[in-house]
Enzyme design. Sequence first.
Site, short mmCIF file in Angstrom:
data_model
loop_
_atom_site.label_atom_id
_atom_site.label_comp_id
_atom_site.label_asym_id
_atom_site.label_seq_id
_atom_site.Cartn_x
_atom_site.Cartn_y
_atom_site.Cartn_z
N ALA A 1 10.68 7.27 1.17
CA ALA A 1 9.40 7.75 0.63
C ALA A 1 8.56 8.45 1.69
O ALA A 1 7.61 9.16 1.36
CB ALA A 1 8.60 6.57 0.05
N ASN B 1 -5.89 2.57 -9.93
CA ASN B 1 -5.30 2.45 -11.26
C ASN B 1 -4.13 1.47 -11.27
O ASN B 1 -2.96 1.84 -11.19
CB ASN B 1 -4.86 3.82 -11.77
CG ASN B 1 -6.05 4.65 -12.20
OD1 ASN B 1 -6.98 4.14 -12.80
ND2 ASN B 1 -6.04 5.93 -11.87
N GLY C 1 2.45 14.10 -2.95
CA GLY C 1 2.66 15.55 -3.04
C GLY C 1 1.93 16.31 -1.95
O GLY C 1 2.26 17.45 -1.65
N SER D 1 3.12 11.29 -14.19
CA SER D 1 3.34 9.92 -14.66
C SER D 1 2.06 9.08 -14.60
O SER D 1 2.06 7.94 -15.04
CB SER D 1 4.41 9.24 -13.80
OG SER D 1 4.00 9.16 -12.45
N ASN E 1 -1.95 9.50 -12.43
CA ASN E 1 -3.34 9.86 -12.14
C ASN E 1 -3.68 11.31 -12.47
O ASN E 1 -4.77 11.59 -12.97
CB ASN E 1 -3.67 9.55 -10.69
CG ASN E 1 -3.77 8.06 -10.43
OD1 ASN E 1 -3.91 7.26 -11.35
ND2 ASN E 1 -3.68 7.67 -9.16
N ASP F 1 8.99 11.08 3.23
CA ASP F 1 9.63 12.40 3.32
C ASP F 1 8.85 13.36 4.21
O ASP F 1 9.44 14.19 4.89
CB ASP F 1 9.81 13.00 1.93
CG ASP F 1 8.48 13.24 1.21
OD1 ASP F 1 8.09 14.40 1.05
OD2 ASP F 1 7.84 12.25 0.82
N SER G 1 -7.39 6.13 -2.23
CA SER G 1 -7.12 7.24 -3.15
C SER G 1 -7.23 6.88 -4.62
O SER G 1 -7.49 7.75 -5.45
CB SER G 1 -5.73 7.82 -2.86
OG SER G 1 -4.76 6.77 -2.91
N LYS H 1 -7.87 12.40 -8.01
CA LYS H 1 -7.25 13.50 -8.75
C LYS H 1 -8.22 14.23 -9.66
O LYS H 1 -8.00 15.40 -10.01
CB LYS H 1 -6.08 12.96 -9.58
CG LYS H 1 -4.88 12.48 -8.78
CD LYS H 1 -4.01 13.64 -8.36
CE LYS H 1 -2.69 13.17 -7.77
NZ LYS H 1 -1.79 14.28 -7.45
N GLU I 1 2.35 7.20 4.77
CA GLU I 1 3.35 7.11 3.70
C GLU I 1 4.03 5.75 3.72
O GLU I 1 4.05 5.07 4.75
CB GLU I 1 4.45 8.16 3.89
CG GLU I 1 4.02 9.60 3.81
CD GLU I 1 5.19 10.53 4.04
OE1 GLU I 1 5.60 11.21 3.09
OE2 GLU I 1 5.71 10.57 5.17
#
Length: 377
Positions: A255, A364, A221, A111, A113, A257, A361, A81, A249
């Site tokens: 999830a 964290n 996203g 919320s 990253n 989607d 990706s 990010k 995904e």
Amino acid sequence: MTSPSNHLPLIPENVAKAHALIKPYIHHTPLLTNTTLNTIASTPQHASDLVGSHWEGQNPASPRIRFYFKCENLQKIGAFKARGAFHALLRLIEERGEEEVRRKGVVTHSSGNHAQALALAGKTLGIPTFVVMPSISTPSKIASTQSLGAKVVFSGSTEPERTAVMHQIQQETGAIFIPPYDHPDIILGQGTTGLDMEAQYEELKGREGKSLDAVLTPVGGGGLNAGVATWFSVPSKEGKKKTLVFGAEPSFQGANDCQLGLAAGERVQAVSTKTIADGLRTPVGLHNWAVISDPSKVAGVYSVTEEQIKKAMRLVLERMKVVVEPSAVVGLAVCLFDEDFRRKVEKEAGEAGWDIGIVFSGGNTTVETIGALFASN
């Protein structure tokens, strides 16, 4: 964000321009290989692993897979990010001038990253940063965002609640909104992951013009997947093979989607899921969907179960000694467990196999979270 009239087209040339702009501010993360994971991925699954699936009773696929792991878990703030946040803020400064952007500041809602990434970009470039975070956000991510100098304002967990608080901040301060993923500047910034990966792969192979056969990225996203797909949308050199881009995904509670939207022929606009891959609980954005739904750019999206994500994460932790969050390993899980994808590799690659790039990706997470995740195993 930059105004619509100043949006850059989503083409490889603009990914390269984004890379030149952000290069002084980001880490050059490593591209790792792992012989053990290659062997596991190239070994047929046990028939018992297919029980209960639509592959039950069929011979398991036997693909040949060689992995190349792009470790964005080692990127600044621990996730890819940072690339999009720096690019978006630098582009905004180019358009409006440093004085105006510094006077107004910037605001986002996130919320995790993206919150940390924009906080870092704001701190580095001297821009006041406001971040709306749900009160249920992970404490370590809240603390990290605050430590980077952002003013954190708490909200409810739903999109309307976060947006309402953000609009209030904008009314009070004039802060300029920087979206988490649904904007060309963000997409182009994230696409630099693919540019770096391709260059590192060529260097590792010692052969210019050699292409990765495929790249898999997580899809939340959709900024990372759309950006990487933009970079690989055409071969970077004449006569070079085109690298196929796939999305991955979680399937838990809808999830997946993006996968479902592609099957239905329209974007899913809302997602409500508690998947362990918490970075992927977001519906695909409009700009991102335009790229991902184009089969000439993204060759398909696959999904995996919570248990498969945990198995993939355990392998990375134990075999690679690399710390990743659950969201980071969904692409690896697809390669290990999704028989549709594995059969595709087997059929299209044959004995030659595929060199597959996997984007880790982010990393964290915390020791406590990892411990709780595997406590019942």
